[in-house]
Design an enzyme around this catalytic site. Structure first.
Site, PDB file in Angstrom:
ATOM      1  N   ARG A   1     -11.056  -4.966  72.496  1.00 54.64           N
ATOM      2  CA  ARG A   1     -11.452  -3.689  73.093  1.00 54.64           C
ATOM      3  C   ARG A   1     -12.871  -3.750  73.667  1.00 54.64           C
ATOM      4  NH1 ARG A   1     -10.432   0.208  68.250  1.00 54.64           N
ATOM      5  NH2 ARG A   1     -11.615   1.640  69.562  1.00 54.64           N
ATOM      6  N   ARG A  58     -17.359  -2.214  82.308  1.00 56.37           N
ATOM      7  CA  ARG A  58     -17.376  -1.113  83.280  1.00 56.37           C
ATOM      8  C   ARG A  58     -17.869  -1.606  84.629  1.00 56.37           C
ATOM      9  NH1 ARG A  58     -20.396   2.581  79.560  1.00 56.37           N
ATOM     10  NH2 ARG A  58     -18.837   3.354  78.100  1.00 56.37           N
ATOM     11  N   ARG A 114     -18.414  -8.907  55.211  1.00 56.19           N
ATOM     12  CA  ARG A 114     -19.725  -9.366  55.664  1.00 56.19           C
ATOM     13  C   ARG A 114     -20.744  -8.363  55.163  1.00 56.19           C
ATOM     14  NH1 ARG A 114     -21.357 -14.084  56.877  1.00 56.19           N
ATOM     15  NH2 ARG A 114     -22.674 -13.478  58.648  1.00 56.19           N
ATOM     16  N   ARG A 120     -30.129  -7.800  65.614  1.00 63.30           N
ATOM     17  CA  ARG A 120     -30.734  -6.737  66.424  1.00 63.30           C
ATOM     18  C   ARG A 120     -31.984  -6.201  65.742  1.00 63.30           C
ATOM     19  NH1 ARG A 120     -26.350  -1.728  65.911  1.00 63.30           N
ATOM     20  NH2 ARG A 120     -26.252  -1.635  63.648  1.00 63.30           N
ATOM     21  N   GLU A 167     -32.163  -6.711  61.524  1.00 58.15           N
ATOM     22  CA  GLU A 167     -30.875  -6.697  60.828  1.00 58.15           C
ATOM     23  C   GLU A 167     -30.316  -8.115  60.748  1.00 58.15           C
ATOM     24  OE1 GLU A 167     -26.784  -4.513  61.941  1.00 58.15           O
ATOM     25  OE2 GLU A 167     -28.493  -3.151  61.694  1.00 58.15           O
ATOM     26  N   TYR A 175     -12.720  -0.574  58.540  1.00 57.58           N
ATOM     27  CA  TYR A 175     -13.965  -0.170  59.176  1.00 57.58           C
ATOM     28  C   TYR A 175     -13.757   1.173  59.867  1.00 57.58           C
ATOM     29  CZ  TYR A 175     -18.105   0.085  61.998  1.00 57.58           C
ATOM     30  OH  TYR A 175     -19.271   0.520  62.557  1.00 57.58           O
ATOM     31  N   ASP A 181     -15.713   4.468  62.019  1.00 55.39           N
ATOM     32  CA  ASP A 181     -16.846   5.192  62.567  1.00 55.39           C
ATOM     33  C   ASP A 181     -16.984   6.509  61.814  1.00 55.39           C
ATOM     34  OD1 ASP A 181     -17.619   3.349  64.502  1.00 55.39           O
ATOM     35  OD2 ASP A 181     -16.185   4.115  65.975  1.00 55.39           O
TER      36      ASP A 181
END
Length: 368
Positions: free
Chosen positions: A170, A174, A247, A279, A299, A347, A349
């Site tokens: 996914r 764009r 992880r 990041r 991180e 997982y 959101d």
């Protein structure tokens, strides 16, 4: 004494506690950490809301869930527009016309599509068998090598050729000059931090922190008619089928006294393999802060072992089969509701956690 014992003061447990309390039920929420909020916990530092467990940006297409969270706090207009740093070169994410121009100097969607197609053809991939082949077949070799390979291998601790293709199916691509990472209608950061949401949810609920359910599991179960469990499902059943793999992450947070703006963006991904962190988050930019100092967090992904904080389930065939065994046990458990990221080995959101919690509430209380 209680109608519900809720194990975990994260988003799932807090939504359930709030809704049950609204319906006249008496709830006790316990959490082994010293704070509420789970992984969305934010802590104020120099007037800056620091995301203690990584960047959290709320986004959803669901009007009902957006209305739901807005009853607790006001959201700002923050739009997630991360950038990628590859050995000092800066690229826009998600992959869009800005990225393609930075990489190839192309200025039209047709030119960008042609460039990607040429690189896909050169790779001779018909049926992708791993993440590397999947990524190249979607975006070509240049984007893969600079912006996907190193980041992904750091994130998962494995070569991209050993990772399943579904992880990246996914991938957002764009052909517009739009740096908004998400496609959702609603997006923002709660003004004053995420902890404010959980504070509001739990203000009429009994809460015990620094309290580990497994220290006195049977005694806790006896405190309430039902248990809502949001911890690791394998731990609940004493790992009888083995350990589910995750992880984990390690965070290095630094207060920069004489720097008001460290990187100019809330999130910068480091996509080369050599940089040890994935990041850097500069927290003040989530709320457009103008403080004289700043707070950043590096991180670092790491392999999970028992005792570490589990973040990302490794949903490969072995772990998914193991989870099914635990799920079968959970389905037989009387007066225990399993919910949330760890109890369902999935997982989520934030909007998905809230949706799942509200669905559980409707089922539990026979709401129409």
């Amino acid at each position: 004494m209680y109608d519900y014992l809720i194990v975990g003061a994260g988003l799932f447990g807090s939504v359930f506690a709030y809704e049950a309390t609204k319906r006249g039920k008496k709830c006790l929420v316990i959490d082994k950490r010293n704070h509420i909020g789970g992984n969305i916990y934010t802590e104020e530092m120099d007037g800056i809301q620091v995301h203690k467990y990584g960047a959290h940006i709320f986004h959803t297409n669901n009007q009902d869930i957006w209305n739901y969270v807005n009853q607790f706090v006001t959201f700002n207009r923050y739009t997630n527009s991360p950038v990628a740093n590859y050995k000092g070169e800066i690229y826009n994410l998600p992959f869009n016309m800005n990225t393609f121009y930075q990489l190839w100097g192309v200025t039209s969607p047709d030119e960008a599509k042609q460039k990607i197609e040429t690189q896909k053809q050169a790779a001779h991939i018909t049926e992708p068998s791993n993440l590397e082949e999947q990524a190249i077949s979607l975006v070509g070799s240049d984007i893969y090598e600079k912006l996907i390979k190193g980041y992904t291998e750091k994130q998962w601790g494995r070569p991209a050729t050993e990772l399943p293709p579904f992880i990246i199916k996914r991938l957002p691509v764009r052909f517009t000059f739009d740096n908004n990472y998400f496609n959702d209608r609603f997006q923002g950061i709660p003004i004053g931090g995420y902890t404010k949401i959980i504070d509001q949810m739990l203000k009429n609920v009994d809460v015990q922190l620094n309290t580990d359910y497994f220290d006195k599991k049977q005694a806790f179960k006896n405190l309430a008619k039902k248990t809502v469990y949001t911890g690791m499902i394998d731990q609940y059943f004493d790992y009888i089928y083995g350990t589910l793999e995750y992880r984990s992450l390690h965070f290095e947070t630094k207060r920069l006294e004489h720097t008001s703006n460290y990187q100019g963006n809330a999130v910068v991904n480091y996509t080369d393999r050599e940089t040890p962190y994935t990041r850097i988050i500069e927290h003040k930019h989530f709320e457009f802060g103008t403080q004289d100092q700043t707070v950043i967090t590096e991180e670092y992904p790491q392999e999970w072992k028992p005792g570490d904080e589990p973040y990302y389930p490794i949903n490969n065939t072995k772990n998914n089969e193991r989870y099914k065994q635990y799920k079968a046990l959970a389905d037989q458990e009387e007066n225990v509701i399993f919910g949330g990221r760890l109890a369902t080995y999935k997982y989520y959101d934030m909007h998905q956690v809230i949706g799942a919690a509200l669905a559980t509430v409707r089922k539990e209380f026979d709401d129409n």
